[in-house]
Write an enzyme that holds these catalytic residues in place. Structure first.
Site, mmCIF file in Angstrom:
data_model
loop_
_atom_site.group_PDB
_atom_site.id
_atom_site.type_symbol
_atom_site.label_atom_id
_atom_site.label_comp_id
_atom_site.label_asym_id
_atom_site.label_seq_id
_atom_site.Cartn_x
_atom_site.Cartn_y
_atom_site.Cartn_z
ATOM 1 N N ASP A 21 0.831 -1.204 0.000
ATOM 2 C CA ASP A 21 0.000 0.000 0.000
ATOM 3 C C ASP A 21 0.868 1.257 0.000
ATOM 4 O OD1 ASP A 21 -2.408 1.265 -0.088
ATOM 5 O OD2 ASP A 21 -2.933 0.955 2.009
ATOM 6 N N HIS A 69 -5.670 5.091 7.032
ATOM 7 C CA HIS A 69 -4.805 6.102 6.420
ATOM 8 C C HIS A 69 -4.931 7.373 7.236
ATOM 9 C CE1 HIS A 69 -3.706 4.277 2.406
ATOM 10 N NE2 HIS A 69 -4.516 3.369 2.933
ATOM 11 N N CYS A 112 -2.583 9.099 -0.942
ATOM 12 C CA CYS A 112 -3.958 8.824 -1.299
ATOM 13 C C CYS A 112 -4.137 9.327 -2.727
ATOM 14 C CB CYS A 112 -4.900 9.545 -0.335
ATOM 15 S SG CYS A 112 -6.633 9.303 -0.739
HETATM 16 ZN ZN ZN Z 1 -4.778 1.456 2.171
#
Ligand code: ZN
Length: 298
Positions: A14, A208, A239
């Site tokens: 991620d 997040h 993001c």
């Molecule tokens: Zn994530």
């Protein structure tokens, strides 16, 4: 004996997926090894997506091949569909994490499949594992607290998805606040709701820190009884829908907070800070974690 909280390290997946810089395969391998040396026992190491669509995640097979199985260490591969599952099995992943988005809007834009199609893919993957074997399968529900396209995500939407997955035999499910819009009170209510709907499941939470609520959400999760949390070394990532935003909650910040409260994560916070600086040099961006700036205590 202090109580154990497991942190699943998601920096190599991620984190790096949401950074602009492309990290060499050799550096990705070194990153996983360094994180294991920091004490990480479960690492989301690779993603079996199309490298043409997500160039940051290229080299999954090479990374897995360079990481011979190691007792007590689990390298997780992210999987979106049957093709991804087949690649994860061949590559020798210790676990596969299947993503199902909570909304059609995110699913179609991110994975080219609406919720029903993703649920069908999950069922297909579970059936394949039953027939042919393969690593354990977990699931992450992405945009479980809000969607950049469809807006608010209701508790009912999330409950329906986890109940259906639990009925298929999934043992661990993560609720992911992909765009960082959750608050701690909603987190608590949502955990209570999914637990009531799928009582046998082990819950994992994925936050997040896009809007500064990440650690508060982790706290709420622990208070609600969750004992598995995702985090990324150095607070790596971002993001895609908020270009200037920070990424996942930082592993070292989360581990520090939990250690101060007396929990055991098995992680070496100082070594994580060092590793966060190391990967920060590779991507040309210093780590955003508080620990990397302030240092630990005592
Ligand atoms: Zn994530």
């Amino acid at each position: 004996m202090s109580e154990v909280i497991q942190i699943v390290e998601v920096g190599p997946r991620d984190g790096l997926q949401n950074e602009k810089a492309i990290v060499d395969t050799d550096d990705k391998i070194a990153f996983v090894r360094r994180l294991e040396d920091c004490g990480a026992r479960r690492i989301e190491a690779v993603s079996f997506v199309n490298p043409k669509r997500v160039p940051q995640m290229a080299g999954a097979e090479e990374i897995m091949a360079a990481l011979p199985r190691r007792a007590g260490r689990s390298r997780i591969g992210l999987v979106l569909n049957r093709r991804g599952w087949e690649r994860a099995v061949v590559a020798g992943c210790d676990e596969a994490n299947v993503v199902v988005c909570a909304t059609d809007g995110f699913g179609i834009r991110n994975q080219g499949a609406n919720v029903a199609e993703q649920q069908a893919a999950l069922a297909e993957i579970l059936a394949l594992r039953q027939a042919e074997g393969g690593p354990p399968i977990t699931m992450t529900v992405s945009v479980a607290f809000g969607c950049p396209f469809d807006g608010e995500v209701s508790e009912g939407q999330v409950v329906d998805i986890v109940a259906a997955a639990a009925a298929l035999g999934i043992e661990e499910i993560a609720l992911a606040d992909t765009i960082g819009v959750a608050d701690p009170w909603t987190v608590r209510r949502r955990i209570e709701a999914v637990r009531a709907a799928a009582p046998g499941v082990r819950w994992r939470m994925h936050f997040h820190d896009t809007r500064g609520t990440g650690l508060a959400n982790a706290f709420a999760s622990v208070e609600a009884g969750v004992r598995v949390l995702d985090a990324s070394c150095g607070g790596l990532g971002g993001c895609p829908f908020a270009p200037a935003a920070t990424g996942n909650i930082a592993t070292e910040d989360l581990a520090y907070m939990l250690h101060r409260a007396g929990f055991d994560t098995g992680l070496d916070v100082e070594a994580l800070v060092e590793t966060g600086r190391w990967i920060g040099e590779k991507i040309g961006k210093p780590p955003v974690s508080a620990l990397s700036r302030a240092g630990g205590f005592p």
